[in-house]
Design a protein around this motif. Sequence first.
Motif, PDB file in Angstrom:
ATOM      1  N   GLN A 132     -37.470  78.018  72.797  1.00  8.42           N
ATOM      2  CA  GLN A 132     -38.336  78.121  71.447  1.00  8.42           C
ATOM      3  C   GLN A 132     -37.721  79.125  70.577  1.00  8.42           C
ATOM      4  O   GLN A 132     -37.183  80.391  70.980  1.00  8.42           O
ATOM      5  N   GLU A 133     -37.777  78.820  69.227  1.00  7.60           N
ATOM      6  CA  GLU A 133     -37.421  79.833  68.414  1.00  7.60           C
ATOM      7  C   GLU A 133     -38.422  80.989  68.110  1.00  7.60           C
ATOM      8  O   GLU A 133     -39.641  80.772  67.912  1.00  7.60           O
ATOM      9  N   MET A 134     -38.150  82.382  67.872  1.00  7.70           N
ATOM     10  CA  MET A 134     -38.989  83.331  67.864  1.00  7.70           C
ATOM     11  C   MET A 134     -39.019  83.768  66.563  1.00  7.70           C
ATOM     12  O   MET A 134     -37.990  83.263  65.524  1.00  7.70           O
ATOM     13  N   SER A 135     -40.182  84.158  65.899  1.00  6.77           N
ATOM     14  CA  SER A 135     -40.393  84.823  64.473  1.00  6.77           C
ATOM     15  C   SER A 135     -40.979  86.156  64.534  1.00  6.77           C
ATOM     16  O   SER A 135     -40.954  86.584  65.803  1.00  6.77           O
ATOM     17  N   GLU A 136     -40.798  86.972  63.496  1.00  6.28           N
ATOM     18  CA  GLU A 136     -41.088  88.192  63.416  1.00  6.28           C
ATOM     19  C   GLU A 136     -42.458  88.528  63.966  1.00  6.28           C
ATOM     20  O   GLU A 136     -43.578  87.933  63.861  1.00  6.28           O
ATOM     21  N   LEU A 138     -37.706  90.835  68.686  1.00  5.20           N
ATOM     22  CA  LEU A 138     -36.915  89.813  67.938  1.00  5.20           C
ATOM     23  C   LEU A 138     -35.615  90.372  67.845  1.00  5.20           C
ATOM     24  O   LEU A 138     -34.590  89.827  68.292  1.00  5.20           O
ATOM     25  N   ASP A 139     -35.411  91.674  67.503  1.00  3.19           N
ATOM     26  CA  ASP A 139     -33.897  92.427  67.429  1.00  3.19           C
ATOM     27  C   ASP A 139     -33.226  92.474  68.654  1.00  3.19           C
ATOM     28  O   ASP A 139     -31.918  92.069  68.810  1.00  3.19           O
ATOM     29  N   ASP A 174     -29.188  90.159  72.487  1.00  6.49           N
ATOM     30  CA  ASP A 174     -29.036  89.404  73.851  1.00  6.49           C
ATOM     31  C   ASP A 174     -28.271  88.106  73.542  1.00  6.49           C
ATOM     32  O   ASP A 174     -27.526  87.634  74.241  1.00  6.49           O
ATOM     33  N   ASN A 175     -28.840  87.310  72.918  1.00  2.62           N
ATOM     34  CA  ASN A 175     -28.364  86.024  72.449  1.00  2.62           C
ATOM     35  C   ASN A 175     -26.903  86.123  72.129  1.00  2.62           C
ATOM     36  O   ASN A 175     -26.182  85.280  72.243  1.00  2.62           O
ATOM     37  N   LYS A 176     -26.292  86.938  71.261  1.00  5.59           N
ATOM     38  CA  LYS A 176     -25.108  87.171  70.948  1.00  5.59           C
ATOM     39  C   LYS A 176     -24.093  87.734  72.008  1.00  5.59           C
ATOM     40  O   LYS A 176     -22.992  87.316  72.125  1.00  5.59           O
ATOM     41  N   SER A 177     -24.718  88.533  72.861  1.00  8.12           N
ATOM     42  CA  SER A 177     -23.882  89.100  74.113  1.00  8.12           C
ATOM     43  C   SER A 177     -23.593  87.889  74.829  1.00  8.12           C
ATOM     44  O   SER A 177     -22.883  87.681  75.502  1.00  8.12           O
TER      45      SER A 177
END
Length: 186
Positions: A51-55, A73-74, A79-82
């Motif tokens: 699921q996509e997260m929002s602010e 969110l940040d 974590d996704n980039k890692s």
Amino acid sequence: MNANYARAARMMNARLIKERVQAIGVAAVGAGLIVGGILALSDDRVMCGSQEMSEGQVCEETRNGETTAERSLDEQASDNKSTGWLLLGGGAAMLVGGSAWAYSGFARKKRVTAEQLAAGQGSAQQPPVPQAQPQQGWQQPVHQYPPQQYPPQPQQPHPPQGYAPYGQPYPPQPGYPPQGYGQPPR
């Protein structure tokens, strides 16, 4: 042609094909991980699972019904980039390793025929299976380590070292007194 050589050649060639397929599989999985890493790094969306997260949302990681981690969110974007970089690095390592393994399997190792094994030309990793022979008396077990490149020779029956026929005592070993004399050395 001896059936043992044909069987040994089939076994060696099957092992060679299996190793080649495994090496190609490792390289293919590595390529897949690289693609997954590139997709994860190029995706600008922040995903929590599927699921996509929002602010303002919090991503909760749960195991066995208990929350084990909460990320903003940040934190989830980091974590996704890692994860993307780990996929990319692991995939590159698997692709390079699998490719080198496949290269060695295709370039250096050739298939062998039963005729080559019989002539002693095959790079036999395992010798042909000897034909079953009736046991006569005592025989030493056949150990073929390292594997031999020639057909096995029939063994002559002989008793193992230190063997005495039934009812007779073993001969004394060098450095030890005969049985029944004093205590053994310590």
